[in-house]
Design a protein around this motif. Structure first.
Motif, PDB file in Angstrom:
ATOM      1  N   MET A   1       0.865  -1.122  -0.042  1.00 18.00           N
ATOM      2  CA  MET A   1      -0.047  -0.108   0.051  1.00 18.00           C
ATOM      3  C   MET A   1       0.865   1.157  -0.094  1.00 18.00           C
ATOM      4  N   GLY A   2       0.507   2.290  -0.842  1.00 23.36           N
ATOM      5  CA  GLY A   2       1.252   3.453  -0.724  1.00 23.36           C
ATOM      6  C   GLY A   2       1.009   4.445   0.494  1.00 23.36           C
ATOM      7  N   ARG A   3       1.320   5.743   0.515  1.00 24.21           N
ATOM      8  CA  ARG A   3       1.049   6.868   1.279  1.00 24.21           C
ATOM      9  C   ARG A   3       0.316   7.619   0.749  1.00 24.21           C
ATOM     10  N   LEU A   4      -0.394   8.555   1.452  1.00 23.66           N
ATOM     11  CA  LEU A   4      -1.245   9.556   0.974  1.00 23.66           C
ATOM     12  C   LEU A   4      -0.924  10.820   2.035  1.00 23.66           C
ATOM     13  N   ILE A   5      -0.427  12.059   1.147  1.00 19.98           N
ATOM     14  CA  ILE A   5      -0.292  13.226   2.116  1.00 19.98           C
ATOM     15  C   ILE A   5      -1.085  14.357   1.338  1.00 19.98           C
ATOM     16  N   ALA A   6      -1.833  14.797   2.298  1.00 18.96           N
ATOM     17  CA  ALA A   6      -2.842  15.767   2.020  1.00 18.96           C
ATOM     18  C   ALA A   6      -2.529  17.036   2.344  1.00 18.96           C
ATOM     19  N   ILE A   7      -2.291  18.043   1.315  1.00 17.05           N
ATOM     20  CA  ILE A   7      -1.779  19.304   1.590  1.00 17.05           C
ATOM     21  C   ILE A   7      -3.092  20.376   1.518  1.00 17.05           C
ATOM     22  N   GLU A   8      -3.666  20.828   2.736  1.00 15.35           N
ATOM     23  CA  GLU A   8      -4.792  21.619   2.537  1.00 15.35           C
ATOM     24  C   GLU A   8      -4.538  23.112   3.079  1.00 15.35           C
ATOM     25  N   GLY A   9      -5.668  23.978   3.039  1.00 18.44           N
ATOM     26  CA  GLY A   9      -5.595  25.455   3.267  1.00 18.44           C
ATOM     27  C   GLY A   9      -6.510  25.960   2.539  1.00 18.44           C
ATOM     28  N   TRP A  85      -6.510   6.793  -9.771  1.00 17.94           N
ATOM     29  CA  TRP A  85      -5.193   6.806  -8.937  1.00 17.94           C
ATOM     30  C   TRP A  85      -5.254   5.423  -7.982  1.00 17.94           C
ATOM     31  N   GLU A  86      -6.098   4.546  -7.801  1.00 21.21           N
ATOM     32  CA  GLU A  86      -6.240   3.635  -6.942  1.00 21.21           C
ATOM     33  C   GLU A  86      -5.072   2.552  -6.998  1.00 21.21           C
ATOM     34  N   ARG A  87      -4.956   2.418  -8.342  1.00 22.79           N
ATOM     35  CA  ARG A  87      -3.824   1.434  -8.699  1.00 22.79           C
ATOM     36  C   ARG A  87      -2.427   1.729  -8.164  1.00 22.79           C
ATOM     37  N   ASP A  88      -2.052   3.137  -8.431  1.00 23.67           N
ATOM     38  CA  ASP A  88      -0.753   3.707  -8.042  1.00 23.67           C
ATOM     39  C   ASP A  88      -0.704   3.399  -6.572  1.00 23.67           C
ATOM     40  N   TYR A  89      -1.740   3.824  -5.760  1.00 26.17           N
ATOM     41  CA  TYR A  89      -1.829   3.944  -4.279  1.00 26.17           C
ATOM     42  C   TYR A  89      -1.561   2.461  -3.848  1.00 26.17           C
ATOM     43  N   ARG A  90      -2.280   1.450  -4.591  1.00 31.53           N
ATOM     44  CA  ARG A  90      -2.062  -0.108  -4.138  1.00 31.53           C
ATOM     45  C   ARG A  90      -0.726  -0.530  -4.454  1.00 31.53           C
ATOM     46  N   GLU A  91      -0.014  -0.003  -5.635  1.00 27.79           N
ATOM     47  CA  GLU A  91       1.209  -0.491  -5.951  1.00 27.79           C
ATOM     48  C   GLU A  91       2.490   0.155  -5.237  1.00 27.79           C
TER      49      GLU A  91
END
Ligand code: ADP
Ligand code: TYD
Length: 223
Positions: A1-9, A85-91
């Protein structure tokens, strides 16, 4: 599983600028990184939210309730996840999101009385992360920009052409409430807050100073 970083503002807080710099930095270190952003304006899935932001449902953002407006953005996000992008995340890729589920908290929750904020955030996280099955971010960085400063930056971005603003961007009072909602959420939901403006002068801090802090927070979660 990948990583997810959210940039908020809030609008014009520097999310696009900082997401691009972080992507460049991580790529430079040889890491598999990909930038995603929401709304996904290029997709048909964004039609309802484009109507909303364009003022076609109502010129007043407050007239479109928090739950209705959140649903428009959630559907757009879900379709982008499944199609793109689900595939990229899972890969195993590192996904950098310029706005995410967190934007519904920052922008939509503010339409409700404060006594309902906690319930709304609970509903939204359950809806998007559990029922729709969207990934939860490993890190949320909230770029804390004062609305008076972001308005000045947006004016520069649009080079004085006010017509390009959406119904949120033109409304400083609304963005002030969004900032308040975000700082409330940051405490309860463990977002990292990076201050992006000089309080006394009401000017933005240098892009590179902000980028350094964003990199440090990212390094801490990527290990
Ligand atoms: N710290 C900063 N100092 C000065 N200008 C900035 C800073 N951060 C962003 N900008 C400029 O402000 C505008 C809005 O930034 P942007 O990254 O597009 O914000 P957002 O994606 O949050 O709407 C852009 O023209 C950008 O170049
Ligand atoms: C992605 C998303 C955006 N929004 C709002 C935030 C913005 O005011 C608006 C449009 O987003 P965006 O075009 O990213 O604005 P900007 O580039 O100026 O920061 O939609 C939500 O309310 N919920 C969401 O889930």
């Amino acid at each position: 599983m990948g990583r997810l970083i959210a940039i908020e503002g809030i609008d014009g807080s520097g999310k696009g600028t900082q997401t691009a710099l972080l992507e460049e930095y991580l790529r430079g270190r040889g890491l598999p990184v990909r930038k995603i952003s929401f709304p996904n304006y290029e997709s048909e899935s964004s039609a309802p939210l484009r109507m909303y932001l364009g003022g076609q449902i109502s010129p007043d953002p407050g007239a479109v309730g928090a739950y209705a407006a959140s649903s428009f953005f959630a559907v757009d996000r879900y379709i982008s996840f499944k199609q793109d992008w689900e595939r990229d995340y899972r890969e195993g890729k590192i996904l950098l999101a310029d706005r995410y589920v967190t934007s519904n908290i920052t922008h939509q929750m503010t339409k409700l009385p404060k006594a309902e904020w906690q319930n709304f955030a609970g509903w939204l996280c359950d809806y998007e992360y559990v029922r729709l099955g969207m990934p939860k971010p490993d890190l949320v960085v909230y770029l804390d920009m004062h609305p008076a400063v972001s308005q000045k930056l947006l004016l520069r971005r649009y080079q004085g052409d006010e017509g390009k603003r959406d119904i949120h961007e033109g409304n400083t009072e609304y963005l002030t409430r969004c900032r308040e909602a975000a700082l409330y959420a940051a405490k309860g939901l463990h977002w990292e807050v990076v201050r992006c403006f000089d309080e006394a002068a009401l000017t933005p801090l240098p892009v590179e100073d902000i980028a350094r802090q964003v990199r440090a927070l990212t390094a801490a979660v990527l290990g």
